[in-house]
Each structure stands twice: as structure tokens, then as C-alpha cells.
Design an enzyme around this catalytic site. Structure first.
Site, short mmCIF file in Angstrom:
data_model
loop_
_atom_site.label_atom_id
_atom_site.label_comp_id
_atom_site.label_asym_id
_atom_site.label_seq_id
_atom_site.Cartn_x
_atom_site.Cartn_y
_atom_site.Cartn_z
CB THR A 120 -0.90 -0.01 1.26
OG1 THR A 120 -1.44 1.29 1.44
CG2 THR A 120 -0.12 -0.35 2.52
CE1 TYR A 144 -3.60 -2.05 5.29
CE2 TYR A 144 -3.39 0.24 4.59
CZ TYR A 144 -3.56 -1.10 4.29
OH TYR A 144 -3.69 -1.48 2.98
N1 LIG Z 1 -8.63 -0.90 -1.11
C1 LIG Z 1 -7.54 -0.15 -1.26
O1 LIG Z 1 -7.62 1.03 -1.65
C2 LIG Z 1 -6.17 -0.72 -0.97
C3 LIG Z 1 -5.06 0.13 -1.14
C4 LIG Z 1 -3.80 -0.39 -0.89
C5 LIG Z 1 -3.63 -1.69 -0.50
N2 LIG Z 1 -4.73 -2.51 -0.33
C6 LIG Z 1 -4.50 -3.90 0.08
O2 LIG Z 1 -5.16 -4.73 -0.85
C7 LIG Z 1 -5.57 -5.95 -0.21
C8 LIG Z 1 -7.03 -6.20 -0.50
O3 LIG Z 1 -7.79 -5.07 -0.04
P1 LIG Z 1 -9.35 -4.93 -0.32
O4 LIG Z 1 -9.64 -3.49 -0.39
O5 LIG Z 1 -9.73 -5.84 -1.42
O6 LIG Z 1 -9.93 -5.49 1.07
P2 LIG Z 1 -11.12 -6.50 1.37
O7 LIG Z 1 -11.37 -6.40 2.83
O8 LIG Z 1 -12.25 -6.29 0.44
O9 LIG Z 1 -10.47 -7.91 1.01
C9 LIG Z 1 -9.68 -8.66 1.91
C10 LIG Z 1 -10.10 -10.11 1.79
O10 LIG Z 1 -9.24 -10.90 2.61
C11 LIG Z 1 -10.05 -11.76 3.43
N3 LIG Z 1 -9.27 -11.99 4.66
C12 LIG Z 1 -8.89 -11.08 5.58
N4 LIG Z 1 -8.19 -11.67 6.55
C13 LIG Z 1 -8.12 -12.99 6.25
C14 LIG Z 1 -7.52 -14.11 6.86
N5 LIG Z 1 -6.88 -14.01 8.03
N6 LIG Z 1 -7.63 -15.32 6.25
C15 LIG Z 1 -8.30 -15.45 5.07
N7 LIG Z 1 -8.89 -14.42 4.46
C16 LIG Z 1 -8.81 -13.20 5.03
C17 LIG Z 1 -11.35 -11.03 3.63
O11 LIG Z 1 -12.44 -11.88 3.96
C18 LIG Z 1 -11.53 -10.37 2.27
O12 LIG Z 1 -12.19 -11.24 1.36
C19 LIG Z 1 -5.24 -5.77 1.27
O13 LIG Z 1 -4.03 -6.44 1.52
C20 LIG Z 1 -5.06 -4.27 1.43
O14 LIG Z 1 -4.16 -3.97 2.46
C21 LIG Z 1 -6.00 -2.04 -0.54
#
Ligand SMILES: NC(=O)c1ccc[n+]([C@@H]2O[C@H](COP(=O)([O-])OP(=O)(O)OC[C@H]3O[C@@H](n4cnc5c(N)ncnc54)[C@H](O)[C@@H]3O)[C@@H](O)[C@H]2O)c1
Length: 331
Positions: A120, A144
Site C-alpha cells: 500500500t 496499518y
Molecule cells: N482498497 C484499497 O484502496 C487498498 C489500497 C492499498 C492496498 N490494499 C491492500 O489490498 C488488499 C485487499 O484489499 P481490499 O480493499 O480488497 O480489502 P477486502 O477487505 O475487500 O479484502 C480482503 C479479503 O481478505 C479476506 N481476509 C482477511 N483476513 C483474512 C484471513 N486471516 N484469512 C483469510 N482471508 C482473510 C477477507 O475476507 C476479504 O475477502 C489488502 O491487503 C489491502 O491492504 C488495498
């Protein structure tokens, strides 16, 4: 029909993971979605098998890798709300660091050593540079961002010690939705600007706020780099192909190289939807830097990364189409 083998998509039932499952299937692989559905949705799993499990459960990860003969892992499973990480850091370090260690251990047990990691722009903290190159990481200014930087560094050590090959993709503000509207942002507690504004228009949130109007930015609101989730998905495929092709991994920013202020985004939402956005103004939130804009040149050079759908209009129109059909719950 996919013929190129299986990939483990940890967190594949979430927002970005689901879009990547779609891209993985389109690239000819079978996406095996491994998810505990803590924030994800079973209905988002449409392109391959679903395994219900926690990434911390290294034995289950290893069994899944063996069962499906997985070639490589994409790791999206994490807790990712900055504000929540400040009030509950233990959950964040446990899931994003200890949980991820379970995933890596499972990979080692099963002899799988290629991984693409979701990181991120939050690893940059208040880098004070615009745009931000990859080398400017740290110190992050919230738990985070720190948790994500920790797992990045752990992964580097795994590459050195255990022969892992890894690419780290640092996304800036993921946004938009798949144009066919079957997947998009849908969280019990939505904190991101674009979905919250759209939910406010639809009446699903009643307290949509702009946090901070006194930043040292042209209009006083925070500036972010918005990247369409399908552009992110393309970059994942490029990073994966590089690793599977035996090339070295790397750490890459995924953003457009240009920022938009919160006010600009809200104005664009009014324009694109033709609706008023009910909003209130609040003080700055802890842990929010004033400006976060990526320098994406390395991803362009090494991954051929192009932000093709990341103009604000395309992002907002696709997100609006999704939100009008998704009927998010009231939060
Ligand atoms: N959304 C953004 O703008 C953004 C920006 C930068 C980085 N990210 C990173 O991208 C990744 C995905 O983000 P997102 O926005 O899709 O989030 P999200 O919450 O929609 O997706 C995360 C998924 O991981 C699953 N999960 C969480 N912990 C778990 C565990 N212990 N075991 C199994 N499954 C688990 C959740 O059920 C969910 O389906 C993350 O690593 C986040 O840090 C997101």
C-alpha cells in the site's frame, strides 16, 4: 477453459482479490480463492474453487496448495482500515503480520515459493515528496502502514533465506468496479471516499464527511492517487508472469502519478452522477497524510503497467453502476 495451472488467491473474495481472480481466469489460470470471508463475499467467488480458511492456518494453506497443485500465490488477505488500525493495532499486526507468516509457512511446507503481495501507499507515511518513488518508504504513520511494511521486509528475508521469489505491489487508492457490475466495493464499514460518497447519494450512509480542509494542498483537502481496480488486476498478471518466467521480483508503486483532492473527487461525483452529495466537514483524521501520489515509472518499465481506466470519470461511472445494483447495507 483455463489450462495454465492453479494460483492460490488469498483474500480472493474481497474487493481487489475478486477483480484479480477474474483477471487470473482470463489469463488462463485457475484462481483458487482462499478466504475466511471476514470482510469478503461468497458471491464474489465466480472464477474457480473456494476454500474457506484463515491464512494463519499454515497446515490448511499447505494442504490447499498441494491439493490444487498451486504454482504461485497472490496475497490480498489483510485488515485494511487505517482508522481501525489506530484504535485496534493488535488485530492489524495479528492478521497482517502473524497471519501472513502462516501463509508463508504453508507455502514453504508445500514447496511453493512465488508470491505477489498486496502492499500500500500507506507504507510511505508523510514522505513529503510528490510523486513518491519506491525508495522513499517509511516511516509509516499508522499501524496499518507499519504492518504492511513489516510483511514486505519479512518477505525480502524469505527471498534471501528460503529462495522465495516475490513482487510487492504498493497500491495507492484502489477504486472503481468491474464493468459488468458483478463485483465491486462492499464493506460492512466503508471508509473509502468514493464508495462512501456514492452510498450517501443512495441514502445508505447519513454522515458522509470530508475530513480536513486545512491541509497544505491547493484546496485544503487531502490529495490521493486513484487507480482503477482493473488496472491493478492487470499489474498483478504482469508481476505474476515475470515471476513464473524466472525473472527477479521487485517492489512497484501502482498509481497514476497524478493526484486529486477530496473536493475534486466529490465535484466529479456530482458531475458524473448528476446528483447532490450530502456531506459534512470534519477535522482531519489521525494517520492521514496530506498528499499521497505514486511515482509509477518503475512499474511502467518493468511490468509494462499502464493506468488505462484510471481517469476519474471511468472510475466513478463504474463504481456508480456497481453501487446502484449492489444495495449495500446501512452502516
Ligand atoms: N482498497 C484499497 O484502496 C487498498 C489500497 C492499498 C492496498 N490494499 C491492500 O489490498 C488488499 C485487499 O484489499 P481490499 O480493499 O480488497 O480489502 P477486502 O477487505 O475487500 O479484502 C480482503 C479479503 O481478505 C479476506 N481476509 C482477511 N483476513 C483474512 C484471513 N486471516 N484469512 C483469510 N482471508 C482473510 C477477507 O475476507 C476479504 O475477502 C489488502 O491487503 C489491502 O491492504 C488495498
Amino acid at each position: 477453459m483455463a489450462t495454465r495451472g492453479a494460483l492460490l488467491i488469498a483474500g480472493g473474495a474481497g474487493y481487489i482479490g475478486a477483480h484479480c481472480c477474474k483477471a487470473v481466469a482470463e489469463a488462463g489460470f485457475v484462481p483458487v480463492c482462499y478466504d475466511d470471508l471476514s470482510t469478503g463475499h461468497r458471491s464474489f467467488v465466480q472464477w474457480g474453487p473456494f476454500v474457506s480458511g484463515d491464512i494463519a492456518d499454515s497446515g490448511k494453506v499447505a494442504d490447499t496448495i498441494r491439493r490444487y497443485d498451486v504454482q504461485a500465490v497472490m496475497h490480498f488477505a489483510a485488515s485494511s482500515a487505517i482508522g481501525q488500525s489506530i484504535v485496534d493495532p493488535q488485530t492489524y499486526y495479528r492478521n497482517n503480520v502473524t497471519g501472513a507468516l502462516g501463509l508463508l509457512q504453508g507455502m514453504r511446507e508445500a514447496g511453493c515459493s512465488s508470491i505477489v503481495l498486496s502492499s500500500t501507499g500507506a507504507v510511505y507515511g508523510e514522505a513529503g515528496r510528490d510523486p513518491i518513488p519506491e525508495g522513499a518508504a517509511g516511516p509509516a504513520i499508522n499501524p496499518y502502514g507499519r504492518s504492511k511494511y513489516m510483511i514486505e521486509q519479512i518477505l525480502t528475508d524469505y527471498c534471501t533465506a528460503y529462495g522465495f521469489s516475490a513482487s510487492v505491489l504498493r497500491y495507492f487508492n484502489a477504486s472503481g468496479a468491474a464493468v459488468e457490475r458483478r463485483i465491486g466495493e462492499l464493506r460492512d464499514r466503508e471508509t473509502h471516499l468514493i464508495p462512501r460518497a456514492l452510498m450517501a447519494i443512495l441514502g445508505h450512509v447519513t454522515d458522509f464527511a470530508i475530513f480536513g480542509t486545512d491541509y497544505d494542498t491547493p484546496d485544503g483537502t487531502a490529495v490521493r492517487d486513484y487507480i482503477h481496480v482493473d488496472d491493478l488486476a492487470d499489474a498483478h498478471i504482469a508481476a505474476l508472469e515475470r515471476l513464473l518466467g524466472g525473472k527477479a521480483g521487485g517492489t512497484y508503486n501502482l498509481g497514476t502519478g497524478g493526484g486529486h483532492s477530496v473536493r475534486e473527487v466529490v465535484d466529479a461525483i456530482r458531475r458524473e452522477t448528476g446528483e447532490q452529495v450530502p456531506l459534512v466537514y470534519r477535522a482531519r483524521r489521525a494517520g492521514d497524510p496530506p498528499v499521497l501520489v505514486a511515482d509509477p515509472r518503475l512499474a511502467r518499465q518493468e511490468l509494462g503497467f499502464m493506468a488505462r481506466r484510471s481517469d476519474l470519470g471511468t472510475i466513478i461511472r463504474s463504481a456508480w453502476a456497481w453501487h446502484q445494483t449492489a444495495h449495500p447495507r446501512i452502516v
